[in-house]
Design a protein around this motif. Structure first.
Motif, PDB file in Angstrom:
ATOM      1  N   ARG A 155       6.066  -1.419 -12.602  1.00  0.00           N
ATOM      2  CA  ARG A 155       5.513  -1.460 -11.252  1.00  0.00           C
ATOM      3  C   ARG A 155       5.307  -2.900 -10.778  1.00  0.00           C
ATOM      4  N   ARG A 212       0.875   4.151  -2.824  1.00  0.00           N
ATOM      5  CA  ARG A 212       0.574   5.558  -2.512  1.00  0.00           C
ATOM      6  C   ARG A 212       1.621   6.494  -3.111  1.00  0.00           C
ATOM      7  N   GLN A 213       2.853   6.007  -3.220  1.00  0.00           N
ATOM      8  CA  GLN A 213       3.885   6.827  -3.853  1.00  0.00           C
ATOM      9  C   GLN A 213       3.555   7.123  -5.314  1.00  0.00           C
ATOM     10  N   GLU A 214       2.742   6.245  -5.905  1.00  0.00           N
ATOM     11  CA  GLU A 214       2.293   6.443  -7.286  1.00  0.00           C
ATOM     12  C   GLU A 214       0.881   7.024  -7.340  1.00  0.00           C
ATOM     13  N   LEU A 215       0.409   7.514  -6.188  1.00  0.00           N
ATOM     14  CA  LEU A 215      -0.923   8.104  -6.064  1.00  0.00           C
ATOM     15  C   LEU A 215      -2.029   7.099  -6.402  1.00  0.00           C
ATOM     16  N   ILE A 216      -1.798   5.848  -6.054  1.00  0.00           N
ATOM     17  CA  ILE A 216      -2.800   4.797  -6.272  1.00  0.00           C
ATOM     18  C   ILE A 216      -3.361   4.387  -4.914  1.00  0.00           C
ATOM     19  N   VAL A 217      -4.675   4.493  -4.775  1.00  0.00           N
ATOM     20  CA  VAL A 217      -5.346   4.103  -3.537  1.00  0.00           C
ATOM     21  C   VAL A 217      -6.258   2.931  -3.835  1.00  0.00           C
ATOM     22  N   LYS A 253       0.829  -1.208   0.000  1.00  0.00           N
ATOM     23  CA  LYS A 253       0.000   0.000   0.000  1.00  0.00           C
ATOM     24  C   LYS A 253       0.863   1.257   0.000  1.00  0.00           C
ATOM     25  N   SER A 254       1.959   1.216   0.742  1.00  0.00           N
ATOM     26  CA  SER A 254       2.860   2.365   0.788  1.00  0.00           C
ATOM     27  C   SER A 254       3.493   2.620  -0.581  1.00  0.00           C
TER      28      SER A 254
END
Length: 203
Positions: free
Chosen positions: A101, A74-79, A70-71
């Motif tokens: 990725r 989030r660095q790729e703005l993916i939730v 998840k972290s």
């Protein structure tokens, strides 16, 4: 521990297992039921505890890997959307489009899938061991108590008759409040967190 020191165990900074065992045995013979006894879990209870401990370790490891993925996302703005840990890898693969990725996160997802399979094996083992306990079947009828929590309660308690009342059992699990009473004013603190940590966490 203070009672043990009062009995003379390890007196004068000298510790000798044979002498200390003799002191405790003599004190037990003199005082009868006034000294607390250590409960020795049954072999069935120990076996169930081992299976539950293995499961807890796997669940904790999977949770850490899920947080890591998840972290990275989030660095790729993916939730990610919410869901169960069992279907986590599938949800991640659906939102990852870039092979680069996936090359980074893919090995972690494979580890999560392998751990999830191992957790299912542990669940099957716990279910098999639980068949010998009528108390587990009874506990599972309580709302909010599933097979794993019911098994943990029975494995930790083992013999419920060693507790005189429910409050003693709650204290054993560390679920009762602490107390800091001074100057005639009674003040209760948070739960003591004593006793068996896995049982307290599940409850």
């Amino acid at each position: 521990s203070s009672l043990v020191r009062q009995l003379g165990v390890g007196r004068r900074g000298s510790k000798n297992d044979r002498r200390d065992a003799q002191v405790l045995a003599e004190a037990s013979a003199r005082n009868g039921d006034s000294l607390p006894f250590v409960h020795v879990p049954s072999s069935r209870s120990r076996q169930l505890r081992r299976a539950l401990a293995a499961r807890s370790s796997l669940v904790a490891t999977r949770a850490k890997l899920v947080v890591t993925v998840k972290s990275l996302l989030r660095q790729e703005l993916i939730v990610l959307a919410g869901g169960t840990p069992k279907g986590f890898s599938k949800r991640v693969r659906r939102v990852i489009e870039s092979p680069e990725r996936l090359a980074i996160i893919g090995p972690i997802l494979q580890s999560i899938d392998a751990i999830s399979a191992s957790i299912e094996e542990c669940n099957a083992t716990v279910a098999l061991l639980s068949d010998d306990y009528p108390a587990i079947k009874l506990l599972k009828t309580v709302p909010g108590i599933g097979p794993v929590i019911a098994a943990m309660i029975v494995a930790v308690i083992d013999d419920h008759e060693r507790f005189n009342k429910g409050a003693n059992l709650a204290s054993y699990a560390g679920l009762t409040p602490g107390e800091n009473t001074t100057g005639g004013k009674r003040r209760l603190t948070g739960i003591t967190r004593a006793g068996q940590g896995q049982l307290r966490t599940m409850l």
